[in-house]
Write a protein that holds these residues in place. Structure first.
Motif, PDB file in Angstrom:
ATOM      1  N   GLY A   1       0.664  -1.280  -0.095  1.00 22.76           N
ATOM      2  CA  GLY A   1       0.213  -0.130  -0.316  1.00 22.76           C
ATOM      3  C   GLY A   1       0.797   0.665   0.121  1.00 22.76           C
ATOM      4  O   GLY A   1       2.153   1.389   0.103  1.00 22.76           O
ATOM      5  N   GLN A   2       0.557   2.372  -0.375  1.00 19.31           N
ATOM      6  CA  GLN A   2       0.948   3.620  -0.600  1.00 19.31           C
ATOM      7  C   GLN A   2       0.942   3.847   1.194  1.00 19.31           C
ATOM      8  O   GLN A   2       0.203   4.158   1.839  1.00 19.31           O
ATOM      9  CB  GLN A   2       0.456   4.585  -1.360  1.00 19.31           C
ATOM     10  CG  GLN A   2       1.038   5.655  -1.631  1.00 19.31           C
ATOM     11  CD  GLN A   2       0.353   6.596  -2.587  1.00 19.31           C
ATOM     12  OE1 GLN A   2      -0.288   6.608  -3.201  1.00 19.31           O
ATOM     13  NE2 GLN A   2       0.721   8.204  -2.711  1.00 19.31           N
ATOM     14  N   GLY A   3       2.304   4.298   1.241  1.00 23.54           N
ATOM     15  CA  GLY A   3       2.843   5.366   2.388  1.00 23.54           C
ATOM     16  C   GLY A   3       3.106   3.587   3.556  1.00 23.54           C
ATOM     17  O   GLY A   3       3.723   3.969   4.399  1.00 23.54           O
ATOM     18  N   GLU A   4       3.775   2.542   2.909  1.00 23.43           N
ATOM     19  CA  GLU A   4       3.456   1.121   4.159  1.00 23.43           C
ATOM     20  C   GLU A   4       4.756   1.237   4.154  1.00 23.43           C
ATOM     21  O   GLU A   4       5.646   1.757   3.247  1.00 23.43           O
ATOM     22  CB  GLU A   4       2.925   0.230   3.709  1.00 23.43           C
ATOM     23  CG  GLU A   4       1.553   0.463   3.883  1.00 23.43           C
ATOM     24  CD  GLU A   4       0.355  -1.050   3.673  1.00 23.43           C
ATOM     25  OE1 GLU A   4      -0.162  -1.563   4.331  1.00 23.43           O
ATOM     26  OE2 GLU A   4       0.716  -2.301   2.380  1.00 23.43           O
ATOM     27  N   VAL A   5       5.861   0.571   4.774  1.00 24.47           N
ATOM     28  CA  VAL A   5       6.889  -1.239   4.948  1.00 24.47           C
ATOM     29  C   VAL A   5       5.941  -1.536   5.161  1.00 24.47           C
ATOM     30  O   VAL A   5       5.856  -2.458   6.182  1.00 24.47           O
ATOM     31  CB  VAL A   5       7.290  -0.152   6.352  1.00 24.47           C
ATOM     32  CG1 VAL A   5       8.948  -1.551   6.475  1.00 24.47           C
ATOM     33  CG2 VAL A   5       7.985   0.934   6.482  1.00 24.47           C
ATOM     34  N   VAL A   6       6.577  -2.689   4.119  1.00 25.71           N
ATOM     35  CA  VAL A   6       6.184  -4.394   4.097  1.00 25.71           C
ATOM     36  C   VAL A   6       7.078  -4.628   4.254  1.00 25.71           C
ATOM     37  O   VAL A   6       8.076  -4.352   2.857  1.00 25.71           O
ATOM     38  CB  VAL A   6       5.016  -4.793   2.421  1.00 25.71           C
ATOM     39  CG1 VAL A   6       4.956  -5.484   2.883  1.00 25.71           C
ATOM     40  CG2 VAL A   6       3.721  -3.589   3.165  1.00 25.71           C
ATOM     41  N   THR A   7       7.334  -5.642   4.681  1.00 29.48           N
ATOM     42  CA  THR A   7       8.721  -6.930   4.795  1.00 29.48           C
ATOM     43  C   THR A   7       8.322  -7.839   3.974  1.00 29.48           C
ATOM     44  O   THR A   7       7.510  -8.785   4.338  1.00 29.48           O
ATOM     45  CB  THR A   7       9.354  -6.720   6.326  1.00 29.48           C
ATOM     46  OG1 THR A   7      10.843  -7.531   5.933  1.00 29.48           O
ATOM     47  CG2 THR A   7       8.411  -7.388   7.020  1.00 29.48           C
ATOM     48  N   LEU A   8       9.581  -8.680   3.480  1.00 25.09           N
ATOM     49  CA  LEU A   8       9.702 -10.187   3.116  1.00 25.09           C
ATOM     50  C   LEU A   8      10.561 -10.776   3.857  1.00 25.09           C
ATOM     51  O   LEU A   8      11.698 -10.457   3.625  1.00 25.09           O
ATOM     52  CB  LEU A   8       9.677  -9.516   1.473  1.00 25.09           C
ATOM     53  CG  LEU A   8       9.153 -11.418   0.629  1.00 25.09           C
ATOM     54  CD1 LEU A   8       7.952 -11.552   1.123  1.00 25.09           C
ATOM     55  CD2 LEU A   8       9.822 -11.158  -0.754  1.00 25.09           C
ATOM     56  N   ILE A   9      10.375 -11.791   4.649  1.00 24.10           N
ATOM     57  CA  ILE A   9      10.979 -12.840   5.268  1.00 24.10           C
ATOM     58  C   ILE A   9      11.338 -14.009   4.545  1.00 24.10           C
ATOM     59  O   ILE A   9       9.981 -14.573   4.215  1.00 24.10           O
ATOM     60  CB  ILE A   9      11.319 -12.052   6.943  1.00 24.10           C
ATOM     61  CG1 ILE A   9       9.397 -13.097   7.367  1.00 24.10           C
ATOM     62  CG2 ILE A   9      10.673 -10.977   6.984  1.00 24.10           C
ATOM     63  CD1 ILE A   9       9.288 -13.112   9.451  1.00 24.10           C
ATOM     64  N   GLY A  10      12.234 -14.837   4.806  1.00 26.35           N
ATOM     65  CA  GLY A  10      12.468 -16.077   4.789  1.00 26.35           C
ATOM     66  C   GLY A  10      14.249 -16.479   4.675  1.00 26.35           C
ATOM     67  O   GLY A  10      15.108 -15.824   5.780  1.00 26.35           O
ATOM     68  N   SER A  11      13.823 -17.975   4.342  1.00 24.41           N
ATOM     69  CA  SER A  11      15.407 -18.383   4.698  1.00 24.41           C
ATOM     70  C   SER A  11      16.118 -17.656   3.042  1.00 24.41           C
ATOM     71  O   SER A  11      15.834 -17.733   2.683  1.00 24.41           O
ATOM     72  CB  SER A  11      15.398 -20.024   4.646  1.00 24.41           C
ATOM     73  OG  SER A  11      14.671 -20.179   3.775  1.00 24.41           O
ATOM     74  N   ASN A  12      17.180 -18.174   3.047  1.00 23.17           N
ATOM     75  CA  ASN A  12      18.615 -17.766   2.445  1.00 23.17           C
ATOM     76  C   ASN A  12      17.685 -18.922   0.940  1.00 23.17           C
ATOM     77  O   ASN A  12      17.555 -20.353   1.133  1.00 23.17           O
ATOM     78  CB  ASN A  12      20.025 -18.454   2.199  1.00 23.17           C
ATOM     79  CG  ASN A  12      20.707 -17.074   3.212  1.00 23.17           C
ATOM     80  OD1 ASN A  12      19.645 -16.202   2.964  1.00 23.17           O
ATOM     81  ND2 ASN A  12      21.364 -18.083   3.748  1.00 23.17           N
ATOM     82  N   GLY A  13      17.701 -18.080   0.420  1.00 28.41           N
ATOM     83  CA  GLY A  13      16.961 -18.911  -1.282  1.00 28.41           C
ATOM     84  C   GLY A  13      15.411 -19.273  -0.969  1.00 28.41           C
ATOM     85  O   GLY A  13      14.445 -19.866  -2.225  1.00 28.41           O
TER      86      GLY A  13
END
Length: 235
Positions: free
Chosen positions: A27-39
């Protein structure tokens, strides 16, 4: 309002399918994170958005427009800037030259100087080292330079790929403070980060990716409290 949306995005490296149908919204103005292991496919997701990795199927929309497989140089002109994993500054160029490259499409010298002054406000150390070659700087300073170079594009969406990698804890804190400051000023942030604790602390929402698939999503606090997330990424 959704500014960036991925639907069913699939992408491959050679014969290996790295993304298996990614659905993700920012969304506009958001901080969105994508987490996960290597690969898991975190970096590939960012590269698919920025046009560095071809999308085999699915769509990517930015401000409602289909930008699937738009070349990287055109994506940056649309307002999407990426700070790559490992920083990838130009080591033989000076700090000033690295920053100028970030404004490659800009012809107005006054505007370039205005953007540089803005970068100096976030990273005063860069102004002190304008004539120093990027490769002679510390890892933290190089990360500042990489972010500064991206800011020279005056992006609406800033994508950061592992900004804490290899940095001392005190520098990591400084980098995340800058990310928060940028967001408070209205910039949309898509953050890929192995340091899930740091990332979820500042994120409005987060996605968990495993072997090319989104397996969980929610707001940052809920994901931090989730037992599976705690066991896999916060222990």
């Amino acid at each position: 309002m959704t500014i960036l949306e991925l639907k069913g995005v699939q992408a491959s490296y050679g014969g290996i399918q790295a993304l298996k149908g990614i659905d993700l919204e920012v969304g506009q103005g958001e901080v969105v994170t994508l987490i996960g292991s290597n690969g898991a496919g975190k970096s590939t997701t960012l590269k698919a958005i920025s046009g560095q990795v071809p999308v085999k199927s699915g769509t990517i929309h930015y401000k409602g427009n289909d930008i699937t497989n738009t070349p990287a140089h055109k994506t940056s002109l649309l307002g999407i800037a990426q700070v790559p994993e490992g920083r990838r500054i130009f080591p033989k160029l000076t700090v000033k030259e690295n920053l100028q490259i970030g404004a490659f499409a800009l012809k107005n010298k006054k505007e370039i100087e205005t953007r540089m002054e803005r970068v100096y406000q976030y990273f005063p150390r860069l102004e002190e080292r304008l004539d120093q070659k990027g490769g002679t700087m510390s890892g933290g300073e190089q990360q500042m330079l990489a972010i500064g170079r991206a800011l020279m594009m005056n992006p609406q969406v800033l994508m950061l790929d592992e900004p804490s990698m290899g940095l001392a804890p005190i520098i990591v804190e400084q980098i995340f403070e800058i990310i928060l400051e940028l967001n408070k000023e209205g910039m949309t942030i898509l953050l890929v980060e192995q340091n899930a604790f740091q990332a979820l602390q500042i994120a409005h929402r987060g996605y968990v990716i495993q072997t090319g698939e989104i397996v969980m999503n929610g707001n940052g606090k809920d994901l931090m409290a989730n037992e599976q997330v705690q066991e896999a990424y916060l222990a």
